[in-house]
Design a protein around this motif. Sequence first.
Motif, mmCIF file in Angstrom:
data_model
loop_
_atom_site.group_PDB
_atom_site.id
_atom_site.type_symbol
_atom_site.label_atom_id
_atom_site.label_comp_id
_atom_site.label_asym_id
_atom_site.label_seq_id
_atom_site.Cartn_x
_atom_site.Cartn_y
_atom_site.Cartn_z
ATOM 1 N N THR A 58 13.187 54.352 -1.444
ATOM 2 C CA THR A 58 14.588 54.925 -0.745
ATOM 3 C C THR A 58 14.801 54.936 0.291
ATOM 4 O O THR A 58 15.504 53.995 0.021
ATOM 5 N N LEU A 59 14.274 55.346 0.889
ATOM 6 C CA LEU A 59 14.855 55.806 1.755
ATOM 7 C C LEU A 59 14.087 54.050 2.971
ATOM 8 O O LEU A 59 14.702 53.822 3.983
ATOM 9 N N GLY A 60 12.832 53.727 2.923
ATOM 10 C CA GLY A 60 12.439 52.853 3.474
ATOM 11 C C GLY A 60 12.884 51.272 3.462
ATOM 12 O O GLY A 60 13.183 51.017 4.957
ATOM 13 N N PRO A 61 13.627 50.908 2.089
ATOM 14 C CA PRO A 61 13.955 49.969 2.190
ATOM 15 C C PRO A 61 15.607 49.653 2.803
ATOM 16 O O PRO A 61 15.937 49.150 3.185
ATOM 17 N N LEU A 62 16.366 50.879 2.670
ATOM 18 C CA LEU A 62 17.425 51.149 3.258
ATOM 19 C C LEU A 62 17.359 51.164 4.574
ATOM 20 O O LEU A 62 18.350 50.589 5.390
ATOM 21 N N PHE A 63 16.455 51.595 5.355
ATOM 22 C CA PHE A 63 16.036 51.845 6.587
ATOM 23 C C PHE A 63 15.768 50.301 7.258
ATOM 24 O O PHE A 63 16.175 49.925 8.481
ATOM 25 N N GLY A 64 14.959 49.803 6.500
ATOM 26 C CA GLY A 64 14.236 48.204 6.803
ATOM 27 C C GLY A 64 15.680 47.067 6.450
ATOM 28 O O GLY A 64 15.648 46.048 7.889
ATOM 29 N N PHE A 87 20.811 39.624 4.976
ATOM 30 C CA PHE A 87 21.092 40.916 3.935
ATOM 31 C C PHE A 87 21.747 42.119 4.340
ATOM 32 O O PHE A 87 21.776 42.833 3.982
ATOM 33 N N SER A 88 22.842 41.437 4.523
ATOM 34 C CA SER A 88 24.000 42.117 4.682
ATOM 35 C C SER A 88 24.745 42.603 3.297
ATOM 36 O O SER A 88 25.625 43.374 3.686
ATOM 37 N N SER A 89 24.970 41.472 2.299
ATOM 38 C CA SER A 89 25.738 41.923 1.678
ATOM 39 C C SER A 89 25.302 43.150 0.963
ATOM 40 O O SER A 89 24.078 43.559 0.933
ATOM 41 N N VAL A 90 26.600 44.027 0.794
ATOM 42 C CA VAL A 90 25.936 45.124 0.257
ATOM 43 C C VAL A 90 25.738 45.640 -1.712
ATOM 44 O O VAL A 90 25.091 46.543 -1.559
ATOM 45 N N TYR A 91 25.705 43.948 -1.695
ATOM 46 C CA TYR A 91 24.500 43.464 -2.731
ATOM 47 C C TYR A 91 23.021 44.550 -2.825
ATOM 48 O O TYR A 91 22.532 45.562 -3.892
ATOM 49 N N PHE A 92 22.452 44.028 -1.206
ATOM 50 C CA PHE A 92 21.683 44.459 -1.451
ATOM 51 C C PHE A 92 21.103 45.952 -1.244
ATOM 52 O O PHE A 92 20.040 46.184 -1.126
ATOM 53 N N TYR A 93 21.946 46.642 -0.757
ATOM 54 C CA TYR A 93 22.249 48.100 -0.303
ATOM 55 C C TYR A 93 21.861 48.712 -1.736
ATOM 56 O O TYR A 93 21.616 49.303 -1.997
ATOM 57 N N LEU A 94 23.034 48.270 -2.292
ATOM 58 C CA LEU A 94 22.990 48.545 -3.691
ATOM 59 C C LEU A 94 21.859 48.499 -4.685
ATOM 60 O O LEU A 94 21.692 49.659 -5.431
ATOM 61 N N PHE A 108 8.337 38.690 2.319
ATOM 62 C CA PHE A 108 8.175 39.450 3.871
ATOM 63 C C PHE A 108 5.853 39.327 3.629
ATOM 64 O O PHE A 108 5.259 39.620 4.077
ATOM 65 N N LEU A 109 5.711 38.109 2.321
ATOM 66 C CA LEU A 109 3.801 37.961 2.084
ATOM 67 C C LEU A 109 3.659 37.770 3.368
ATOM 68 O O LEU A 109 2.934 37.588 3.982
ATOM 69 N N PRO A 110 4.861 36.017 4.300
ATOM 70 C CA PRO A 110 4.744 35.703 5.035
ATOM 71 C C PRO A 110 3.783 36.863 5.986
ATOM 72 O O PRO A 110 2.902 35.635 7.486
ATOM 73 N N TYR A 111 4.588 37.984 6.193
ATOM 74 C CA TYR A 111 4.346 38.729 7.908
ATOM 75 C C TYR A 111 3.595 39.603 7.689
ATOM 76 O O TYR A 111 3.401 40.377 8.539
ATOM 77 N N LEU A 112 3.370 39.612 6.407
ATOM 78 C CA LEU A 112 1.774 40.632 6.234
ATOM 79 C C LEU A 112 0.771 41.169 7.184
ATOM 80 O O LEU A 112 0.959 42.170 7.760
ATOM 81 N N PRO A 113 0.426 39.707 7.083
ATOM 82 C CA PRO A 113 -0.660 39.872 8.383
ATOM 83 C C PRO A 113 0.332 40.682 9.930
ATOM 84 O O PRO A 113 -0.762 41.228 10.677
ATOM 85 N N PHE A 114 1.388 40.509 10.116
ATOM 86 C CA PHE A 114 1.321 41.037 11.432
ATOM 87 C C PHE A 114 2.133 42.224 11.312
ATOM 88 O O PHE A 114 2.462 42.925 12.033
ATOM 89 N N ILE A 162 5.359 49.358 10.068
ATOM 90 C CA ILE A 162 5.179 50.404 8.480
ATOM 91 C C ILE A 162 5.674 49.022 7.568
ATOM 92 O O ILE A 162 5.636 49.070 6.536
ATOM 93 N N LEU A 163 7.637 48.997 8.337
ATOM 94 C CA LEU A 163 8.307 48.391 7.597
ATOM 95 C C LEU A 163 8.017 47.434 6.903
ATOM 96 O O LEU A 163 8.636 47.044 5.380
ATOM 97 N N LEU A 164 6.598 46.887 7.497
ATOM 98 C CA LEU A 164 7.071 45.742 7.243
ATOM 99 C C LEU A 164 5.732 45.869 5.484
ATOM 100 O O LEU A 164 5.963 45.020 4.339
ATOM 101 N N LEU A 165 4.980 46.970 5.565
ATOM 102 C CA LEU A 165 4.470 47.489 4.396
ATOM 103 C C LEU A 165 5.409 47.961 3.399
ATOM 104 O O LEU A 165 5.252 48.088 2.071
ATOM 105 N N VAL A 166 6.385 48.346 3.616
ATOM 106 C CA VAL A 166 7.427 48.492 2.421
ATOM 107 C C VAL A 166 7.168 47.559 1.883
ATOM 108 O O VAL A 166 7.425 48.580 0.051
#
Length: 945
Positions: free
Chosen positions: A221-227, A240-247, A288-294, A306-310
Amino acid sequence: MKNILKPYWLLIGVSLPQLLIFIIMGRIFYIINSQLTEENLRLWAVFGGLLGLSYISYTVYGVIRLISRKEVHLKTGVSLFLTYIPYLYFFTVFNDKIIPSSIPDWMLFEISPEMMVVTMITPSMVVAMLISVVWLTPFKFGILFNKKTVPVLAIPAFWFLLVTALLPLLHVPFTSVLDHLSTISFVIGTVAFLFVIVKLIYHLLNKKPQIWQKAVIPIVTLGPLFGLSINNQGNIFGNFSSVYFYLLAVFTGVLLVIPSSDNKYLRSLLFILKSITFTFTAYFFIIFLPYLPFSLIGLLAFGLGILLLVPVAQAFVHVRSLWDDYKFLQQHYKKAALLIVFICGVSVIPALISISFNSDKGHIDKALNFIYQQNLSDKNEVKVNTNALSRSLNFLRENKSSGRRGGFFSSNYKIPLISAYYNWLVLENLTLSEQKIKAIKSIFLGVKYENNTINNTFNNTIETSEEQVQPVRIDKHTVETQFDSKNNCYRSWIHFDLKNSNDFNAEFRARFELPQDSFITNYYLYVNNKKKFGMIADKRAANWIYDQIVTIRRDPGILSYISDSIIEFKVFPFNTNETRKTGFEIIHKTPVTLKIGELGIDLGNTNVEGSTKEVGLLDASVKKIDDDVTLVPYEVKKALLKVTRAPFYHFVIDRSEGSKDRGQELVKCVENYIEKNKLNHKDIGISALNYNLKKLTAGGAWQEQYYKLPAVGGLYLDHALKSIHFENYKDKSHKYPAVIIVTDDIDKATLIGSYDSLKYLMPDVKCFYSLNTEGMLLSHSLDGKGTTEIPATASISPDTVLPWPDVSDIKAYLSDDTSTSIVLGDSDYELNSDKAMSSLDTGFVLKAATASMFLHPEKTSGKTLEIVKASIKTGVMSPLTSYIVLENEAQEKVLLEKQQKILSTKKPLDVGEPSQMSEPSLMIIALITAAFVLVVRHRRRKMAV
């Protein structure tokens, strides 16, 4: 979790993504192979061969296990790691030699090959990780190392250490050794870190559900919103600024934390909703799969890694939650029914996106067709949902391809994957220029732009010598002329020495008027002291690639029509005090003088071998090229009677949004003009104009008809002019169409395209008029030569024209000048590019086809294709093609691909806009890595102190 051992996951996670690598890299190699050295080609062969061998091995293994209905071996995960970790490491090390820095981004189709390879191989790492977790859970040391496994693991481990660590140590200094070992340690550490994370999640999901349920709430819940909030501070990973992503983030999180229920109806509802939102979870997992190693670097450097792991954690939770619901519902429903529900559920969001994009496509296509491909004989009014069109244009502007290289999935100003889908579906992987977006907004929404005024619409004039201050000038020129008896014309080569006398790099740019009855048939430019002849290509594609090359200071040269007879000539670059050689060939019917700036160049004379004393004598009669094109030379025209067509007054009254409170004044203005000039109603036509043209009854109550019309949109002058001119030409009217736009703000009127073809269709139509409420009548030149005030009581008198073949049987009006006139037998002339004809005749036929396209814009795509094909086949440059010299074969291949793409679309889209080079995805990685290095160095300094 044990489903990961099913062989189809090996095919999905390894074979399918890597097939895309071969397709994309194969396409890139086809373009750039001519620019690669032997060392580059050797590396392509090595890395391509190794990847191909791995791909075939794992694909064949997966297919065999699938056919035999066996699971993959538990040690397949280790094998995958030992295969692809060294491969990725060395691919990254040698990337600058696989794709040399000299290769510009636009040759790579806006793709970062390094990021694309990492992205496509990362799923293999995920499969390897999951298989290893299943194998080592519960973990026992003996499972990993025993008498059976040690020999098997020792062989790939030995080669891994030999290739990645031991061999490089033999050839590098000690500091490089440390860097090398540090990199290897980082790779191993990252794999171990991710392994522990995945194993921990798996363990908690299976063994400690009560702990996991407490931890899952903040994660999902909080992880995606914070990210999302952090990302949208600078669109780091995409927009990802569209309100649909947050909803969707909130809704998905709530669904995943709702406790399980034994109520089958509630559980069914949750299963459906989770299936729908699973697309959202899977989307961010893929992004986010390509950024997982970082994530490890981000965690150490910022604490925010840690947000890359959410997305990974949320994907695990979502899959587990769906699986639990599925197992429960199996007791009440058939498996097939549940599978259908799941497939339908995951299709909902993609379907809604597709519906929305198709809606945008409909609105934009409708607007573009009306503006650029309207059937002028169609009198039906267009109805436009302006609110929907405005929204569509705003979304298009945010998502259209920018021409920048931004990794494989993301760009810092677009929505990853979704923008790519939008560009494919709506724009056919082309783009819509800012100029056309502004034109649509001006016409339908009434938005006024400074650069959209009448006086700025045309820019086809030749600069004066004072305005044309050039850092690069013509230093010398020579002329070679021969008479071509076969084609009965002169062929003149003009050779130039262009010199940059300044102490900075510069471009040669000049505009000149091509003499009458002349055409360009060849062009060359010296590139690296080698004479290269130009190739003919679609003008849009040629100018696009010229702009791209100029940004990287290579060697292009280009010749293009910018109007019926005005040519733009550009060569780039010129170093300080550099002189470059170039030239072009012109065919011409008679001796002519070519003027470039203040320089006059005489071409041809009667002393040229093979020419007759009376040049053009053989063509002194009317020539019918085919059933629909007739050429009337000056020798015939000078015997024709000169006439002046009497004007027919077309009053076009402004009914755009800006005229809402000015209607009565505009009507009064028309009434006063008619009264003062004592005009006969039989010689008057009255229309109202916004983006539609509405004819009113000139002899009746036209004032009331005008007042009843809504004042909406912009003032689409182009629509009025072309419709009136088409009707006049189609009816073979003997009246001159005097179009008078009645408005107090003529600068808001929108004109699109060129009116050059009127020279051959209605040669006396060279302007239109505007009348304001103060009674001021202005004449506006259609070739951009300015505006002239006309006394309000003065009659409108056009130029003289020549009725042909005579006044008793007028088939066409010809221009009263010394040029060869073109007569169309059918306004919808179909060019046959396969028909053999002389070069000179081809030039006239190409202009005839262009004139026909002016009368039938609804057939623009088909006629453009035929004109370009005929121009390429004959070597005669047309108004729709350009001669261009490129530096190398790779540039030519890109040009041909762009040309094929733009000619295959039936829409009035654009190839692209000039771009600046950028690599947002790689920049993200570079910034994270740099921050990590800075933190480590800072800590070392503290410890030293």
